[in-house]
Design a protein around this motif. Sequence first.
Motif, short mmCIF file in Angstrom:
data_model
loop_
_atom_site.label_atom_id
_atom_site.label_comp_id
_atom_site.label_asym_id
_atom_site.label_seq_id
_atom_site.Cartn_x
_atom_site.Cartn_y
_atom_site.Cartn_z
N LEU A 1 16.51 3.10 19.83
CA LEU A 1 15.83 4.04 18.95
C LEU A 1 16.68 4.34 17.72
CD1 LEU A 1 13.18 5.61 19.06
CD2 LEU A 1 14.40 7.49 20.12
N ASN A 2 17.96 4.53 17.98
CA ASN A 2 18.85 4.89 16.89
C ASN A 2 19.11 3.74 15.94
OD1 ASN A 2 19.26 7.60 17.54
ND2 ASN A 2 20.75 7.05 19.12
N SER A 3 19.02 2.54 16.44
CA SER A 3 19.31 1.40 15.58
C SER A 3 18.08 0.96 14.79
CB SER A 3 19.81 0.23 16.41
OG SER A 3 18.74 -0.23 17.21
N LYS A 4 16.93 1.42 15.17
CA LYS A 4 15.73 0.98 14.47
C LYS A 4 15.66 1.65 13.11
CE LYS A 4 11.49 -0.12 16.34
NZ LYS A 4 10.50 -0.72 16.16
N VAL A 5 15.44 0.86 12.12
CA VAL A 5 15.31 1.39 10.77
C VAL A 5 14.13 2.35 10.71
CG1 VAL A 5 14.91 0.80 8.38
CG2 VAL A 5 16.29 -0.69 9.80
N ASP A 6 13.05 1.97 11.39
CA ASP A 6 11.86 2.83 11.40
C ASP A 6 12.25 4.23 11.84
OD1 ASP A 6 10.62 0.06 13.07
OD2 ASP A 6 10.12 0.55 11.01
N SER A 7 13.03 4.29 12.88
CA SER A 7 13.47 5.58 13.41
C SER A 7 14.27 6.34 12.38
CB SER A 7 14.38 5.33 14.62
OG SER A 7 13.80 5.85 15.74
N ALA A 8 15.18 5.60 11.72
CA ALA A 8 16.03 6.24 10.72
C ALA A 8 15.18 6.79 9.58
CB ALA A 8 17.05 5.24 10.21
N ILE A 9 14.26 5.98 9.13
CA ILE A 9 13.37 6.41 8.04
C ILE A 9 12.59 7.64 8.50
CG2 ILE A 9 11.43 5.79 6.59
CD1 ILE A 9 12.31 2.88 6.87
N GLU A 10 12.08 7.54 9.72
CA GLU A 10 11.30 8.65 10.27
C GLU A 10 12.14 9.93 10.27
OE1 GLU A 10 10.41 8.24 14.39
OE2 GLU A 10 8.68 9.57 14.33
N SER A 11 13.34 9.81 10.80
CA SER A 11 14.21 11.00 10.85
C SER A 11 14.46 11.56 9.47
CB SER A 11 15.55 10.64 11.49
OG SER A 11 15.36 10.18 12.79
N TRP A 12 14.76 10.68 8.54
CA TRP A 12 15.06 11.14 7.17
C TRP A 12 13.85 11.84 6.55
CZ3 TRP A 12 13.23 10.00 2.23
CH2 TRP A 12 14.00 10.53 1.18
N LEU A 13 12.68 11.24 6.73
CA LEU A 13 11.47 11.83 6.19
C LEU A 13 11.23 13.20 6.82
CD1 LEU A 13 9.13 8.69 6.19
CD2 LEU A 13 9.89 9.93 4.17
N GLU A 14 11.40 13.27 8.13
CA GLU A 14 11.16 14.51 8.85
C GLU A 14 12.12 15.63 8.47
OE1 GLU A 14 8.92 15.70 10.60
OE2 GLU A 14 7.80 14.15 11.67
N SER A 15 13.26 15.25 7.93
CA SER A 15 14.24 16.29 7.59
C SER A 15 13.80 17.10 6.39
CB SER A 15 15.60 15.63 7.34
OG SER A 15 15.51 14.80 6.19
N HIS A 16 12.71 16.76 5.75
CA HIS A 16 12.21 17.52 4.61
C HIS A 16 11.23 18.59 5.04
CE1 HIS A 16 13.73 13.84 2.81
NE2 HIS A 16 13.90 14.56 1.70
N SER A 17 11.01 19.57 4.13
CA SER A 17 10.09 20.66 4.47
C SER A 17 8.66 20.13 4.45
CB SER A 17 10.24 21.79 3.45
OG SER A 17 9.73 21.33 2.20
N ASP A 18 7.79 20.93 5.04
CA ASP A 18 6.37 20.53 5.08
C ASP A 18 5.80 20.36 3.70
OD1 ASP A 18 5.50 22.33 8.11
OD2 ASP A 18 5.88 20.19 7.76
N GLU A 19 6.21 21.28 2.80
CA GLU A 19 5.69 21.25 1.43
C GLU A 19 6.06 19.94 0.75
OE1 GLU A 19 6.80 24.80 -0.81
OE2 GLU A 19 6.25 23.58 -2.57
N GLU A 20 7.34 19.60 0.91
CA GLU A 20 7.84 18.38 0.27
C GLU A 20 7.15 17.16 0.84
OE1 GLU A 20 12.10 19.11 0.97
OE2 GLU A 20 12.33 18.46 -1.10
#
Lengths: 202, 707
Positions: free
Chosen positions: A131-150
């Motif tokens: 899970l941690n090595s998957k780029v998809d996961s990384a992208i997902e995590s990065w995207l999720e780290s933003h606020s709902d508004e953003e």
Amino acid sequence: MEKRKTTILVVEDIRDFQDDPFVVETELVFETLIFKEKTSDAVSYIKENLSSKIIILLDIAFSANQMDGIKFLEELRSLSKIIPVVIWSGKDNITEDEYKKLINDTTFAFLTKGASSEEIVETLSKADDYLNSKVDSAIESWLESHSDEEKNKPFLATSDGHSYSMNDLLREIRMQTKFGQTLSMDINKLTLDLLFRNKESL
Amino acid sequence: MNDITTLKYRFDVSAYRLLGRELITDRITALFELVKNCYDANSTEVHVEFFNVNPRSSESKIIIKDNGIGMTFDDVRDKWMVIGTSSKRKSQTSPTPFNRKVTGRKGVGRFAVDKLGAKLLLKTKRKNSSKTLFLETDWSIYELEENKQLSFDFTGEQKLFTDIENQYWFEDSNNDEQGTTLTITFLNEIWTQFDIDRAYKELSKLIMPSFIQKYPFSIYINAPQYQTYRNKKVESLAISEATLKIELGYNLENRTQETLEIKNNKLVKKDITVPPCGFLGVSIYYYDLKAKSQYRKLTNDAIDGIKVYRDGIIATPFAEYNADRNVQKDLLGIDKRRWSGFFDKIGTRDLLGWIDISVERNPLIIDATNRQDFVDNEAWQELKKFTIKQIAKIEDFLKNKKEEVRTKTESQFTGAKEDISDLQKEINLIKEIPAIPVEIKAKLDEVGKSLKKTQASVNRSFKEYQELKEEKKQQENLFFSLVSLQTYAGMLSHITRTSLGKIKRSAEFLYKRFPDPQFNRQFTKDSKRIYEEMNKLDKAVDFMLKYAKDDQFFEDIDIKQVVENQLLNIYYDIFQKENIIPIVEVNKELSLYYNQKSFEDILDNLISNSMKALSDKSGEKIIKCSVIIEKDKFLLFFSDNGCGIPEKDRDKIFDVFFTTTAEQGGAGLGLFIVKSRIEALKGKIELVENELKPTGTTFKIELPFKK
């Protein structure tokens, strides 16, 4: 040793297993282990926690009046294609059709009920590494780290005129659509390109 | 220069005779060939009529009328009127969309007519043609010619067959009609009922046993002079060969459906209210071994089960007549009920038939989107249940008949033995008469010896017969055991897998983490778990071993121990999984002299049924078993709080093969086994008012016991 942050979600209707030795062993490695006896509860949990990293340990043979394990997988895959699922089965006669479904719905691994705690923990750890090595996961995590508004604002525009917000991208990634996959591949390529250009600092 | 001139070959009148009469040997064949032509012309109905055929007169008429595609003028001129045409062989199938496999022989039709009568009026019309074509052929003209030519003083011009003129004309008619009618008069022979019977038999070969094909073909014989032939529809010969013919209908006005019932060992029809699936027309034909081989001989085909037809057209599985047998699925689940090798069951290889439904009567029977099945809703379930019920009744009926024969055979044996014994006594009495001459006495001695031999034979045969009976019973017992074993094996595998897993992980934890004090609580838990799981496995293995023991072995059984072991140990995991709460209430001092395996089998079957009844239940699920002693009887009450047994099923649940749970693997044997076993002990089992409310089932088992 720091524990792994990924949540282990065990979908198993026999209450007995909550006392099973594997729980103690797993909790030494993973911070959070949650049991859900009903598949419907498990689905609700996943819906509410799409932004966190989850690995699912799933018992295939649920009793007749509940959503079958296979059906649960279908529901899960309609939410996210990138959550790893480890099948934990005591069911002797998994039919060919069911096998097809399991493999095609990207099961990460199979475990039998006779597995040792060590095997279970090892498999779950592997799933976590994956899970941690998957780029998809990384992208997902990065995207999720933003606020709902953003996340709702337009974020990416493609050359053929489509506009995507972060939420849109999350959907594309989770459903592993063509665009989502292309995005991951392109980011990979970019990363490699950047790395090799700055290879001294690697 | 020489003029090149040519000559043409022509036929003389006896040519037609030669052709016709060599090709068609008798009038039944003639009729048969003509009807085949109708079939090849895409008719759906053919009427064969005999008027004033007995005795023969100028009023005698045979009419063959069909509603096929008919002939155009060109057809008549170029095919009907041309000898030896190959028109039929251009294609092996009739015109689309029927595409029937052509049955008639090449060009013999009109000669068949000759075999039947001297004069023919052919009337034919194509659809969308505004005119009907009439053609008159009078063979007697040909005959006259022939006779003329054969007479000695014939000097006239030799008229040839091909010179004789046949009148034709057109008449206006309705655009929508089509078909050909042959009216034959000046019949050659008289037609008795016997002759028409023969014709019927022959024509029935044209009727496909699979009844309704996509484009049906029906033949009606009308011979008003004979009672039986008032527009009688020709039935397939293959169907008339069936051992049992069941046809169930319905009454729309009274809203009743016919169903089968056994009364006085006979199969009778009973009216019941319309089932939830709607009115059904059910036709079932059963073939025993002999009938099956007859069928095969007649049709070159095999018997292949019951099909569903909607509004006259075959529904699922959309495989036409004669299609690949393996593709035709048993959607009704007839063979599914069967555990292979089980006696007394009939399956899709023994039955032919159809369920006749319509969009109007049965709107809820819907094709599945994959077009290979029906949507699995309540209506479809009910239709299947209804069909299976009828088959079950047939099976019961056949079983009873077998039993009757068996009892008769046995009594015949006994009768034979008695007769022989009586005969011996008579002979001995005669021998004692002093006035008997020596030679007679000697003869009597011989007879006596022969009788002794016969007696020995009969005794031997009877003994063998009884041994066979016993063997069969043992096979049945073994089979019943296997059936329970199969269910049990599944459970056992589940138990061992789960048990072994738990034991393994508990031991693993102990050896890995001991003596780390932070896990002390866990160590105690794990040790306990190992112990408990091992115990469960122990009992489970015990249970399995019982099956290896001799079935007939009786012993004193501790009821409390056996019931508790079953419900609280062996079924523990399964009950956990299904969230079923088992309750056991057994008095301490209870012992029964019986075969333990059989008793466990009884419990097994009752539990299995209860579990099925509880499978859809929400809320608390309970299975309860209580045992008490009442005077000289041992009473066991087995209850669950599941869906209960519907009123209409109550008197059938103990019937062998009756199951409402075929989909869950129900073989319809459970309660039958239970009842048989209990009755073998001179006990009884009945359904009583459900102990657990609001819904549920309670069985009361009574066993006499010797203290």
